[in-house]
Write a protein that holds these residues in place. Structure first.
Motif, PDB file in Angstrom:
ATOM      1  N   GLY A 214       3.368  -8.305   2.190  1.00  0.00           N
ATOM      2  CA  GLY A 214       3.656  -9.607   1.610  1.00  0.00           C
ATOM      3  C   GLY A 214       2.696 -10.648   2.139  1.00  0.00           C
ATOM      4  N   GLY A 215       2.453 -11.700   1.328  1.00  0.00           N
ATOM      5  CA  GLY A 215       1.538 -12.758   1.739  1.00  0.00           C
ATOM      6  C   GLY A 215       2.067 -14.124   1.353  1.00  0.00           C
ATOM      7  N   GLU A 227       3.255  -6.257   6.760  1.00  0.00           N
ATOM      8  CA  GLU A 227       3.264  -4.959   6.100  1.00  0.00           C
ATOM      9  C   GLU A 227       4.677  -4.409   6.148  1.00  0.00           C
ATOM     10  N   TRP A 228       5.093  -3.800   5.052  1.00  0.00           N
ATOM     11  CA  TRP A 228       6.426  -3.206   5.010  1.00  0.00           C
ATOM     12  C   TRP A 228       6.411  -1.859   5.705  1.00  0.00           C
ATOM     13  N   GLU A 230       7.916   1.979   6.336  1.00  0.00           N
ATOM     14  CA  GLU A 230       8.292   3.001   5.367  1.00  0.00           C
ATOM     15  C   GLU A 230       9.747   2.832   4.935  1.00  0.00           C
ATOM     16  N   GLY A 231      10.596   2.477   5.906  1.00  0.00           N
ATOM     17  CA  GLY A 231      12.001   2.265   5.582  1.00  0.00           C
ATOM     18  C   GLY A 231      12.216   1.064   4.680  1.00  0.00           C
ATOM     19  N   GLU A 232      11.451  -0.026   4.914  1.00  0.00           N
ATOM     20  CA  GLU A 232      11.576  -1.223   4.068  1.00  0.00           C
ATOM     21  C   GLU A 232      11.101  -0.952   2.652  1.00  0.00           C
ATOM     22  N   ARG A 233      10.046  -0.130   2.512  1.00  0.00           N
ATOM     23  CA  ARG A 233       9.569   0.205   1.169  1.00  0.00           C
ATOM     24  C   ARG A 233      10.639   0.945   0.371  1.00  0.00           C
ATOM     25  N   LYS A 234      11.378   1.805   1.050  1.00  0.00           N
ATOM     26  CA  LYS A 234      12.402   2.588   0.367  1.00  0.00           C
ATOM     27  C   LYS A 234      13.677   1.780   0.150  1.00  0.00           C
ATOM     28  N   ARG A 235      13.989   0.896   1.112  1.00  0.00           N
ATOM     29  CA  ARG A 235      15.280   0.217   1.102  1.00  0.00           C
ATOM     30  C   ARG A 235      15.270  -1.098   0.332  1.00  0.00           C
TER      31      ARG A 235
END
Length: 400
Positions: A214-215, A227-228, A230-235
């Protein structure tokens, strides 16, 4: 009701009370006499004992208004009384106790009145009003309203609204700025599309989120990104990620923005609508919006979030994907494109030698931006898949 003259004189009327705003004390005395003459000609008699002399700070409908600064504030005694009432409601809620309909009506009315000094606070009376609105058609007598008990626990979200108000009313001062426009005091709003002329006193920012990160970019050309995991990308749904970036961007700058108007552009319509209304179907986004609004109320920041087409939100989009650093004007080139550029224009010197060496292992380097070339960025979700493509007419193929 109010009226404005071409001499910078304004009269506001509320039932049988009249307030005059004038640029000087002498003009104020003149306005009082004009008002008395008008009353007499209309057959009314002014109650002189209620006439008050000119003052920069004036009590108006139970609120304090400073005509020079445009700040409307809740008097301390009313703030403390209302804060105590909200705290008692929270205690009764936690103890599974009911409240009478008349008590709830009184609380809702006082909170709505306090919203004049609490920017965007009206969104957090919505749940509390549900029982009141549901019983409004019953035409209950005063004694019935006092004995009819309402279980607040059955209304989802009431506890969160009460907690938000408790935090707001615990501040030393509860106030907001009203801005004088065309002779009238107004709160800051924005209902125009991106591209319309924005006043100079409005801070414009840009926010975006992608699958990678995000920016957030502000008017001072300073930015922050994340940067997200791996868990944030999925959740986290993309709508939530967009709201996270707006919330984090505001909270990082809210002290510097005290008393200012702020317009944030996002290409996510769900987040834009949530920040405008104060809530969303998503409880996570609602919590983010509520937290951001609390920070803005505490520092008298007048926040509006607008929608920008995604194709125009390129700066914050590049930050979110770690493609372009605004301050350093850096971008990444895929190795084949880089070889053709160095052959055509000569070698480039990297200002980030360490970072460039790391990226070289992935088949790409980081080099300073070239201002005289029309660079087109074809973004992908992962950093190691970002390419900077050159227009074909400026690239040449090495002979042989």
């Amino acid at each position: 009701a109010s009226c404005v003259s071409d001499r910078d004189l304004m009269t506001a009327a509320y039932i049988d009370d009249f307030a005059h705003a004038t640029p000087s004390q002498s003009a104020s005395a003149e306005m009082l006499e004009i008002g008395a003459t008008i009353f007499s000609e209309c057959g009314f008699t002014e109650k002189l004992v209620k006439r008050e002399t000119a003052s920069q700070r004036r009590a108006l409908l139970g609120l304090l208004f400073d005509t020079q600064t445009g700040i409307l504030s809740l008097p301390n005694d009313k703030r403390q009384d209302l804060g105590g009432l909200v705290a008692s409601m929270i205690t009764r809620f936690d103890n599974n106790q009911c409240v009478s309909l008349s008590e709830l009506e009184s609380l809702v009315g006082k909170l709505i009145h306090a919203c004049q000094a609490v920017d965007l606070g009206g969104s957090y009376v919505r749940k509390l009003r549900k029982p009141v609105d549901a019983l409004a058609s019953e035409s209950l007598s005063r004694s019935k309203r006092a004995t009819l008990h309402v279980p607040l626990q059955v209304v989802k979200g009431v506890r969160d609204e009460l907690a938000w108000w408790e935090t707001v009313l615990s501040q030393p001062t509860v106030s907001r700025s009203w801005f004088l426009e065309h002779g009238r005091y107004r709160r800051f709003t924005w209902d125009f599309n991106f591209g319309a002329s924005v006043p100079r006193d409005v801070i414009q920012c840009y926010s975006d989120a992608s699958g990678f990160g995000g920016g957030f970019l502000d008017d001072a050309n300073t930015w922050n990104r994340r940067e997200w995991s791996e868990g944030e990308r999925k959740r986290l749904h993309i709508n939530i990620r967009e709201a996270v970036m707006i919330s984090e961007g505001v909270e990082a700058r809210v002290e510097r923005w005290a008393g200012r108007k702020v317009l944030i552009w996002t290409d996510n319509s769900v987040s834009a609508a949530a920040f405008k209304k104060g809530y969303s179907r998503s409880p996570v986004i609602t919590a983010l919006v509520r937290r951001t609004r609390l920070a803005c109320v505490t520092h008298d920041v007048h926040l509006v979030v607008g929608h920008i087409p995604g194709v125009l939100n390129f700066d914050s989009d590049r930050i979110s994907r770690n493609v372009l650093g605004i301050r350093t004007e850096m971008f990444r080139l895929a190795s084949p494109v880089l070889r053709q550029l160095t052959w055509e224009f000569g070698p480039f010197s990297s200002v980030l030698q360490g970072h460039a060496a790391v990226q070289a292992k992935e088949g790409a380097l980081v080099f300073p931006g070239i201002n005289n070339l029309a660079l087109c960025l074809d973004h992908a979700e992962r950093l190691d898949r970002c390419w900077a493509l050159m227009p074909t007419h400026i690239l040449k193929v090495r002979p042989g």
